[in-house]
Design an enzyme around this catalytic site. Structure first.
Site, short mmCIF file in Angstrom:
data_model
loop_
_atom_site.label_atom_id
_atom_site.label_comp_id
_atom_site.label_asym_id
_atom_site.label_seq_id
_atom_site.Cartn_x
_atom_site.Cartn_y
_atom_site.Cartn_z
N LYS A 1 0.86 -1.20 0.00
CA LYS A 1 0.00 0.00 0.00
C LYS A 1 0.89 1.25 0.00
CE LYS A 1 -3.60 2.77 0.88
NZ LYS A 1 -4.30 2.69 2.18
N HIS B 1 -3.36 4.61 -2.45
CA HIS B 1 -4.25 5.68 -2.00
C HIS B 1 -4.04 6.83 -2.98
CE1 HIS B 1 -5.79 8.97 0.62
NE2 HIS B 1 -4.81 9.63 0.03
N HIS C 1 -9.94 4.93 -3.63
CA HIS C 1 -10.68 6.19 -3.56
C HIS C 1 -10.93 6.75 -4.96
CE1 HIS C 1 -9.61 5.72 0.58
NE2 HIS C 1 -8.35 6.05 0.39
N ASP D 1 -13.03 1.57 3.08
CA ASP D 1 -12.24 2.33 4.05
C ASP D 1 -12.73 2.06 5.47
OD1 ASP D 1 -9.94 3.75 3.98
OD2 ASP D 1 -10.83 5.72 3.72
#
Length: 334
Positions: free
Chosen positions: A90, A132, A152, A221
């Site tokens: 990530k 992200h 997102h 999330d």
């Protein structure tokens, strides 16, 4: 984990700070919960989205926040995550709404740093990279450099949608955070302002991506949004134009593809793992019924019954049809 499983979610990715021991405990049967893939930590730069420094300068000291300020740092950070057992890497390629130091329109890691992370993942048994990425520049940089998924994607535009399709990437919109009510009394002013500024932009951009049939998987999330209410994300997708059946596919077969488990999970098919969810109402008529855990009557995971509470009878045993009893509707879960 129990609440998430009871909501009908049998497999998840955790892209925050969940240690690999939880994954191993579920896999070995020590605890009950969804199958887990975890990133163990999050890689960002100094002052970026995963920098755990308060606005006043004090650091929280969170061991899952990795700071990388050049290509060597980026490779070293990936290796530390892999050593800790990460299934997926990530990174942050944009600033964020919940970080005080930056903005979603800021690019976080540089292109060469993102490319180094992706290369390290490929060199270590093809580990995927999740980014992200909220603002446009961070989205485009992440896709150009080869990440597997955009988390997102609030600022995605036509160019971003085109790149997602060209590169075979996934968009994970996490709309639950967007539709979550704002309380200015419980939100820092800087965060409240960013949420207001981005909410409507996000709805417009993700609605456009849905209309263009962009490759969408489901994520919430969770932690920012409540655990155990994950299926609310499907209602958000439908609100922005996705059909109920496509929302269910996004959460099942498409999410299984993102997790790399589509050969055994995500669809009802002979020879696949017997993950099955039965709902007390028809989600194709009202997708919102999936959002209420009490409507989830049965959850099986690999053929093992994890939850069994038929809505009308109150029984935890008998699933047979009876006069006046509602029918149960099946949903395959990744």
């Amino acid at each position: 984990m129990r609440r998430t499983l009871d909501a009908g979610i049998t497999s998840v990715r955790d892209l925050g700070g969940l240690p690999a021991g939880f994954r191993d405990a579920v896999a070995s049967g020590l605890i009950t919960g969804p199958r887990l893939q975890t990133s163990v930590g999050v890689i960002s730069h100094t002052g970026g989205h995963a920098d755990d420094t308060f606005p006043g300068g004090r650091r929280l000291g969170l061991d899952y926040c990795e700071i990388a300020d050049d290509v060597v740092d980026a490779r070293r950070a990936v290796r530390r995550m892999l050593r800790a057992g990460a299934d997926v890497i990530k990174i942050c390629t944009s600033g964020g709404i919940s970080s005080a130091h930056d903005d979603p329109d800021d690019q976080d890691l540089l292109d060469e740093e993102i490319a180094a992370v992706v290369d390290e993942g490929h060199r270590h048994r093809g580990r995927p990279v999740a980014a992200h990425a909220q603002g446009r520049e961070g989205i485009l940089a992440a896709i150009r450099c080869g990440v597997t998924s955009i988390e997102h994607g609030f600022g995605i535009d036509d160019e971003g949608c085109d790149l997602v399709g060209e590169r075979g990437a996934f968009l994970v919109p996490t709309l639950s955070t967007v539709f979550q009510p704002l309380d200015p009394q419980k939100t820092a002013p800087w965060r409240y302002e960013k949420k207001l500024r981005w909410n409507e932009r996000t709805k417009e951009n993700i609605a456009a991506a849905i209309a263009r049939k962009v490759n969408i998987a489901v994520g919430t999330d969770a932690g920012i949004t409540p655990h155990g209410q994950n299926p609310f994300e499907l209602s958000c997708l439908v609100e922005l134009g996705m059909s109920p059946i496509d929302a269910i596919r996004a959460a099942t077969s498409n999410s299984a593809r993102l997790l790399g488990v589509a050969d055994t999970l995500g669809t009802l098919r002979p020879g696949y793992a017997a993950d099955l969810v039965l709902c007390a109402e028809d989600p194709l008529r009202d997708i919102g019924v999936l959002s209420a855990p009490e409507n989830i009557a049965l959850v099986t995971q690999q053929g093992v019954v994890r939850k069994c509470t038929p809505a009308d009878s109150g029984s935890s045993q008998d699933l047979s049809s009876a006069p006046g009893q509602r029918s149960l509707h099946a949903v395959a879960r990744p």
